[in-house]
Design a protein around this motif. Structure first.
Motif, PDB file in Angstrom:
ATOM      1  N   PHE A  28       0.808  -1.185   0.064  1.00 47.14           N
ATOM      2  CA  PHE A  28       0.079  -0.098   0.116  1.00 47.14           C
ATOM      3  C   PHE A  28       0.923   1.341   0.087  1.00 47.14           C
ATOM      4  O   PHE A  28       1.891   1.355   0.654  1.00 47.14           O
ATOM      5  CB  PHE A  28      -0.865   0.128   1.213  1.00 47.14           C
ATOM      6  N   LYS A  29       0.585   2.258  -0.751  1.00 45.27           N
ATOM      7  CA  LYS A  29       1.103   3.704  -0.734  1.00 45.27           C
ATOM      8  C   LYS A  29       0.261   4.547  -0.105  1.00 45.27           C
ATOM      9  O   LYS A  29      -1.104   4.692  -0.340  1.00 45.27           O
ATOM     10  CB  LYS A  29       1.339   4.090  -2.294  1.00 45.27           C
ATOM     11  N   ILE A  30       0.631   5.243   0.913  1.00 49.27           N
ATOM     12  CA  ILE A  30      -0.045   6.211   1.825  1.00 49.27           C
ATOM     13  C   ILE A  30       0.606   7.376   1.515  1.00 49.27           C
ATOM     14  O   ILE A  30       1.849   7.722   1.466  1.00 49.27           O
ATOM     15  CB  ILE A  30      -0.425   5.593   3.087  1.00 49.27           C
ATOM     16  N   MET A  31      -0.159   8.603   2.202  1.00 44.99           N
ATOM     17  CA  MET A  31       0.290  10.030   2.439  1.00 44.99           C
ATOM     18  C   MET A  31       0.194  10.125   3.936  1.00 44.99           C
ATOM     19  O   MET A  31      -1.114  10.188   4.276  1.00 44.99           O
ATOM     20  CB  MET A  31      -0.362  10.938   1.522  1.00 44.99           C
ATOM     21  N   ALA A  32       1.000  10.516   4.563  1.00 44.17           N
ATOM     22  CA  ALA A  32       0.644  10.706   6.228  1.00 44.17           C
ATOM     23  C   ALA A  32       1.725  11.705   6.682  1.00 44.17           C
ATOM     24  O   ALA A  32       2.729  12.051   6.121  1.00 44.17           O
ATOM     25  CB  ALA A  32       1.021   9.293   6.765  1.00 44.17           C
ATOM     26  N   THR A  33       1.392  12.296   7.821  1.00 39.94           N
ATOM     27  CA  THR A  33       2.100  13.277   8.623  1.00 39.94           C
ATOM     28  C   THR A  33       2.933  12.271   9.357  1.00 39.94           C
ATOM     29  O   THR A  33       2.617  11.104   9.537  1.00 39.94           O
ATOM     30  CB  THR A  33       1.331  14.123   9.375  1.00 39.94           C
ATOM     31  N   ASP A  34       4.299  13.093  10.020  1.00 45.45           N
ATOM     32  CA  ASP A  34       4.876  12.330  10.862  1.00 45.45           C
ATOM     33  C   ASP A  34       4.121  11.725  12.097  1.00 45.45           C
ATOM     34  O   ASP A  34       4.275  10.447  12.655  1.00 45.45           O
ATOM     35  CB  ASP A  34       5.968  13.136  11.577  1.00 45.45           C
ATOM     36  N   GLU A  35       3.151  12.509  12.610  1.00 45.20           N
ATOM     37  CA  GLU A  35       2.273  11.836  13.641  1.00 45.20           C
ATOM     38  C   GLU A  35       1.461  10.746  13.248  1.00 45.20           C
ATOM     39  O   GLU A  35       1.450   9.718  14.072  1.00 45.20           O
ATOM     40  CB  GLU A  35       1.319  13.269  14.009  1.00 45.20           C
ATOM     41  N   GLU A  36       0.821  10.916  12.249  1.00 45.04           N
ATOM     42  CA  GLU A  36       0.251   9.543  11.514  1.00 45.04           C
ATOM     43  C   GLU A  36       0.962   8.405  11.372  1.00 45.04           C
ATOM     44  O   GLU A  36       0.464   6.966  11.898  1.00 45.04           O
ATOM     45  CB  GLU A  36      -0.558  10.114  10.368  1.00 45.04           C
ATOM     46  N   ILE A  37       2.218   8.603  11.022  1.00 41.22           N
ATOM     47  CA  ILE A  37       3.092   7.463  10.913  1.00 41.22           C
ATOM     48  C   ILE A  37       3.379   6.896  12.318  1.00 41.22           C
ATOM     49  O   ILE A  37       3.501   5.735  12.336  1.00 41.22           O
ATOM     50  CB  ILE A  37       4.297   7.837  10.062  1.00 41.22           C
ATOM     51  N   THR A  38       3.725   7.616  13.284  1.00 37.50           N
ATOM     52  CA  THR A  38       4.186   7.324  14.455  1.00 37.50           C
ATOM     53  C   THR A  38       2.782   6.646  15.506  1.00 37.50           C
ATOM     54  O   THR A  38       3.008   5.274  15.713  1.00 37.50           O
ATOM     55  CB  THR A  38       4.224   8.462  15.475  1.00 37.50           C
ATOM     56  N   GLU A  39       1.473   6.869  14.692  1.00 33.55           N
ATOM     57  CA  GLU A  39       0.530   6.206  15.238  1.00 33.55           C
ATOM     58  C   GLU A  39       0.340   4.733  14.609  1.00 33.55           C
ATOM     59  O   GLU A  39      -0.020   3.784  15.047  1.00 33.55           O
ATOM     60  CB  GLU A  39      -0.862   6.915  14.890  1.00 33.55           C
ATOM     61  N   LEU A  40       0.655   4.766  13.309  1.00 37.45           N
ATOM     62  CA  LEU A  40       0.750   3.428  12.559  1.00 37.45           C
ATOM     63  C   LEU A  40       1.599   2.590  12.916  1.00 37.45           C
ATOM     64  O   LEU A  40       1.404   1.305  13.155  1.00 37.45           O
ATOM     65  CB  LEU A  40       0.734   3.808  11.086  1.00 37.45           C
ATOM     66  N   ARG A  41       2.813   3.147  13.071  1.00 39.30           N
ATOM     67  CA  ARG A  41       4.036   2.512  13.695  1.00 39.30           C
ATOM     68  C   ARG A  41       3.535   1.593  15.065  1.00 39.30           C
ATOM     69  O   ARG A  41       3.783   0.572  15.242  1.00 39.30           O
ATOM     70  CB  ARG A  41       5.256   3.146  13.815  1.00 39.30           C
ATOM     71  N   SER A  42       2.817   2.468  15.959  1.00 36.67           N
ATOM     72  CA  SER A  42       2.316   1.896  17.185  1.00 36.67           C
ATOM     73  C   SER A  42       1.336   0.714  16.978  1.00 36.67           C
ATOM     74  O   SER A  42       1.378  -0.347  17.908  1.00 36.67           O
ATOM     75  CB  SER A  42       1.660   3.014  18.148  1.00 36.67           C
ATOM     76  N   LEU A  43       0.453   0.984  16.138  1.00 32.89           N
ATOM     77  CA  LEU A  43      -0.500  -0.289  15.715  1.00 32.89           C
ATOM     78  C   LEU A  43       0.179  -1.533  15.389  1.00 32.89           C
ATOM     79  O   LEU A  43      -0.253  -2.538  15.734  1.00 32.89           O
ATOM     80  CB  LEU A  43      -1.387   0.295  14.803  1.00 32.89           C
ATOM     81  N   PHE A  44       1.369  -1.209  14.469  1.00 41.39           N
ATOM     82  CA  PHE A  44       2.461  -2.433  14.190  1.00 41.39           C
ATOM     83  C   PHE A  44       2.790  -2.898  15.371  1.00 41.39           C
ATOM     84  O   PHE A  44       2.884  -4.201  15.466  1.00 41.39           O
ATOM     85  CB  PHE A  44       3.166  -1.944  12.999  1.00 41.39           C
ATOM     86  N   ASN A  45       3.435  -2.246  16.155  1.00 43.85           N
ATOM     87  CA  ASN A  45       3.996  -2.558  17.428  1.00 43.85           C
ATOM     88  C   ASN A  45       3.109  -3.627  18.248  1.00 43.85           C
ATOM     89  O   ASN A  45       3.273  -4.576  18.917  1.00 43.85           O
ATOM     90  CB  ASN A  45       4.755  -1.543  18.262  1.00 43.85           C
ATOM     91  N   GLN A  46       1.738  -3.079  18.438  1.00 39.39           N
ATOM     92  CA  GLN A  46       0.854  -3.770  19.281  1.00 39.39           C
ATOM     93  C   GLN A  46       0.532  -4.929  18.692  1.00 39.39           C
ATOM     94  O   GLN A  46       0.479  -5.984  19.488  1.00 39.39           O
ATOM     95  CB  GLN A  46      -0.374  -2.765  19.385  1.00 39.39           C
TER      96      GLN A  46
END
Length: 109
Positions: A28-46
């Motif tokens: 998947f290709k997405i467009m995101a802010t640094d904050e949104e990427i941090t949130e997505l990374r947190s979801l992957f870590n969980q």
């Protein structure tokens, strides 16, 4: 805020988030802010933590899949990840996730 968005390439299976289109296989290709990427990374870590719990639980043979809290947690976290990718993704990402049929009627729900 739109100017703060950067392009990222996501591989859900491995939990990879990359800025490089050619560094690895991505879905998947997405467009995101640094904050949104941090949130997505947190979801992957969980989700990764839930997968380890599931691995340990897998050695207890008498718990059926549909009664397994760890599996339920993984399923719910993956759904949340796909919802985030759908929200941030390009048209192709959105279409692919919609065709998967894993989201509720409201993709932001």
């Amino acid at each position: 805020m739109e100017n703060d968005r950067k392009t990222y390439y996501i591989a859900v299976e491995s939990g990879e988030i990359s800025r490089s289109e050619t560094s690895s296989t991505w879905s998947f290709k997405i467009m995101a802010t640094d904050e949104e990427i941090t949130e997505l990374r947190s979801l992957f870590n969980q989700n990764y933590a839930n997968e380890w719990k599931n691995f340990i639980r897998a050695h207890i043979p008498f718990v059926e899949y549909h009664h397994d809290n760890e599996n339920n947690a993984i399923d719910e976290k993956l759904k949340t990840i796909y919802q985030a990718i759908h929200r941030l993704g390009d048209a192709q990402a959105k279409q692919h996730i919609e065709e998967m049929g894993i989201l509720s009627e409201d993709p932001l729900a």
